[in-house]
Design a protein around this motif. Structure first.
Motif, PDB file in Angstrom:
ATOM      1  N   ALA A 145       0.547  -0.905  -0.309  1.00 50.59           N
ATOM      2  CA  ALA A 145      -0.114  -0.234  -0.005  1.00 50.59           C
ATOM      3  C   ALA A 145       1.516   1.632  -0.048  1.00 50.59           C
ATOM      4  O   ALA A 145       0.601   2.329  -0.320  1.00 50.59           O
ATOM      5  N   THR A 146       1.938   1.276   0.187  1.00 52.05           N
ATOM      6  CA  THR A 146       2.932   2.078   1.212  1.00 52.05           C
ATOM      7  C   THR A 146       3.897   2.467  -0.909  1.00 52.05           C
ATOM      8  O   THR A 146       4.173   3.916  -0.837  1.00 52.05           O
ATOM      9  N   SER A 147       3.203   2.342  -1.345  1.00 55.36           N
ATOM     10  CA  SER A 147       3.677   2.533  -2.444  1.00 55.36           C
ATOM     11  C   SER A 147       2.594   2.954  -3.709  1.00 55.36           C
ATOM     12  O   SER A 147       3.062   4.128  -4.429  1.00 55.36           O
ATOM     13  N   VAL A 148       1.345   3.713  -3.117  1.00 55.36           N
ATOM     14  CA  VAL A 148       1.070   4.148  -3.230  1.00 55.36           C
ATOM     15  C   VAL A 148       0.268   5.720  -2.517  1.00 55.36           C
ATOM     16  O   VAL A 148       0.445   6.697  -3.111  1.00 55.36           O
ATOM     17  N   LEU A 149       0.630   5.070  -1.511  1.00 51.10           N
ATOM     18  CA  LEU A 149      -0.084   6.550  -0.261  1.00 51.10           C
ATOM     19  C   LEU A 149       1.007   6.817  -0.259  1.00 51.10           C
ATOM     20  O   LEU A 149       0.214   8.433   0.192  1.00 51.10           O
TER      21      LEU A 149
END
Length: 640
Positions: free
Chosen positions: A516-520
């Motif tokens: 998720a952190t790749s987009v967040l």
């Protein structure tokens, strides 16, 4: 930007005559109002309300200059007519590509008992308030700032989410301050900073039903970077200064100019949490972009060995392997970190650059910013300290085919250090190089002014979790804080995403959280921490997601969240929406997400599977409401 000159504004203000208590200046939608008034003590105060409810109580205005006290004994001598300002610009790096800024502006002219003059320019937009000081008085040909007297008085019941700033010249290699501390979250306003150096921007508050993010923008190198002072008795926060040690060698600490002194904008994004996280005030108030070849502005994703493999991996064969890794992942860059000049050498790096070009991968190289202000030994060091050095070194890199530089270990926020950043950006732009600053200050809108600035660290990033288990244990709540503060206006090089093991550390986050952190997180170049061995463990659909992940975003919005607990953010690229969510709490979190903004799109959700590090995938339709349950320290991504 509105082209009305300050001279014209000042003339209008004077012709308007003296005004003891001007009428409130309101936002275009009239929800936000700012009221300026003279106090019985001879000072100036301003208040901010939203829908009639107080956001800021009476707060102080003013500057103290050498030979001129423009903070007391003041009276308002003129008020310009309120007028609309508007601006439209584009950002290659940020939460939104096409941005329109609209506000109402008014200038208040004041003078002290010695008839020394100053103007205060206020702007009120639908998402907040900004103001700055302009001292053009020719009776003060040389203007040296002693202290800014601006305050921000929050109601006593308000809460704060804030990051203390470390004391200068402390920490590893005397590299502090680097904006790399943990946040205090949901604390009463007035809580003293645990550091005598104060609090960093942006500072987030909840005042009644309103959220408020306080920061600054418009740093041109002539002014020091500010912060909030460590003491805030009763919730009244004041502007703090960098510490004396934070200078470029023998340079100035505070602003000092001949001619007109113009401060950066003090800004307050305010409203609902969705409004604040959607605000672009941090770049709205920055100077327009310099001329720079648009074909060179290439946001992207990068492979990077140092995060998990550290210094021993900075050798030729390993870096060639990471170039192949980047090519396999369809990523754009490989970053070769510290000591490459000693462990690989310029000639062999040129071989890597040429090899990477055959695989459609660009090379980024690490540099040490440092002169004598810290004791770090990583190299190349002391090659960027002067304009002449930078021109020569940047030309050499350009001729080698290097795409950009990562420059580390800066020395804080003094005026001379801020000028050093700006000088590096200017010389790198002239050489056509992209820039990433680490061990650094907050960007404060620089990515608008300098299109070659891709990202900056200024965060306690993923690397800290590789040093101490205590950092890894705190990581989930820290990660859930960042979209609401550090990454609010400016790109952030957190260096996210690990699916495998962190040496000697027990991971606390799930693989869904990591994905998720790749987009967040927004970063012009996203340096992924995962190495080829870890990536080899994920399902093909996860690898495909990362291969196809957009490099920049056309739009963004907060779907749901609460600082330090959970965050769900949607980002659009073209016609596709990417929604990511993380849960930093210790319990399952079931959310009903309104995705109606995406229309009737079909897509997939990748979330945590049943195993500790497994994934799951299923089809999903946006519709209007989507129910999602996120595991503790878990996460998901949706592509529609």
């Amino acid at each position: 930007m509105n082209t009305t000159s300050y001279a014209a504004i000042i003339m209008a203000a004077v012709s308007a005559g003296a005004t003891a208590s001007p009428a409130a200046l309101t936002s275009p939608d009239r929800h936000i109002a700012v009221k300026l008034q003279s106090t019985a003590a001879g000072t100036l105060a301003y208040t901010i309300t939203r829908d009639g409810k107080p956001v800021l109580l009476a707060s102080d205005l003013g500057l103290q200059l050498q030979g001129a006290d423009l903070a007391s004994g003041l009276k308002i001598t003129g008020t310009s007519k309120a007028h609309a300002v508007s601006d439209h610009y584009q950002m290659a790096v940020g939460k939104r590509r096409d941005i329109t800024y609209s506000a109402n502006e008014q200038t208040y002219s004041v003078q002290n008992a010695q008839k020394q003059k100053m103007d205060i320019v206020f702007r009120v937009s639908n998402d907040g308030v900004a103001f700055r000081y302009v001292v053009a008085d020719t009776s003060l040909p040389h203007k040296k700032l002693i202290q800014e007297r601006t305050t921000f008085a929050l109601p006593s019941e308000a809460k704060a989410w804030m990051q203390p700033i470390a004391v200068a010249q402390t920490g590893w290699g005397r590299t502090n301050p680097s904006y790399e501390e943990h946040y205090l979250m949901d604390v009463p306003v007035g809580t003293p900073s645990p550091s005598p150096a104060g609090w960093v921007f942006p500072a987030l508050f909840k005042s009644g039903v309103n959220w408020v993010a306080i920061s600054e923008a418009g740093m041109d190198g002539s002014f020091q970077a500010s912060r909030l002072a460590p003491q805030s008795v009763g919730g009244k926060y004041s502007i703090g200064n960098p510490m004396a040690e934070e200078v470029y060698t023998d340079g100035r600490l505070m602003a000092e100019v001949d001619g007109t002194l113009t401060t950066p904008w003090r800004l307050l994004a305010l409203g609902s949490l969705q409004t604040v996280t959607g605000s672009t005030l941090g770049t709205d108030l920055a100077a327009p972009a310099i001329a720079f070849d648009k074909s060179l502005v290439k946001p992207g994703h990068a492979s990077w060995s140092w995060a998990l493999m550290k210094d021993d991996a900075t050798v030729y064969d390993v870096q060639k392997k990471f170039i192949d890794y980047a090519a396999d992942m369809h990523w754009d860059y490989t970053l070769i970190d510290a000591d490459w000049d000693r462990k690989i050498g310029y000639e062999k790096v040129k071989e890597l650059v040429d090899y990477a070009a055959t695989r459609n991968v660009g090379i980024l190289l690490w540099y040490n910013s440092s002169g004598p202000w810290n004791s770090t030994e990583y190299s190349p060091k002391s090659k960027l300290l002067t304009h002449e050095q930078r021109v020569a070194e940047f030309k050499r890199l350009h001729d080698m085919g290097v795409k950009g530089v990562k420059i580390d270990f800066f020395n804080g926020d003094a005026q001379s250090m801020i000028a050093y950043y700006v000088a590096i950006l200017r010389d790198a732009a002239d050489a056509g190089l992209l820039v990433n600053f680490h061990g650094a200050t907050l960007p404060r809108g620089w990515t608008r002014t300098w299109p070659n600035l891709m990202t900056m660290e200024a965060v306690r990033g993923m690397e800290f979790t590789t040093f101490e288990q205590a950092d890894e244990d705190k990581m989930p709540t820290h990660a859930a804080m960042l979209p609401f503060a550090r990454n609010l206006f400016d790109p952030m090089d957190f260096t996210p995403m690990v699916f495998g093991d962190i040496p000697k550390i027990k991971r606390t986050s799930s693989n869904g959280f990591e994905l998720a952190t790749s987009v967040l997180y927004i970063s012009g170049i996203q340096h992924f921490a995962e190495i080829p061995e870890g990536m080899a463990t994920v399902p093909a659909y996860v690898k495909s997601f990362l291969q196809e992940l957009p490099r920049s975003w056309d739009d963004s919005r907060l779907v749901d969240g609460y600082p330090g607990q959970y965050a769900v953010v949607a980002r659009r690229s073209g016609d596709s929406w990417y929604i990511s969510g993380i849960n930093a709490t210790e319990s399952d979190k079931t959310l009903t997400l309104d995705l109606s903004f995406a229309g009737a799109k079909q897509g997939t959700i990748i979330a945590d599977g049943d195993g500790e590090r497994s994934f799951s995938q299923r089809d999903i339709a946006a519709g209007k409401k989507v129910a999602v349950t996120i595991k503790p320290h878990g996460g998901f991504v949706i592509k529609l």
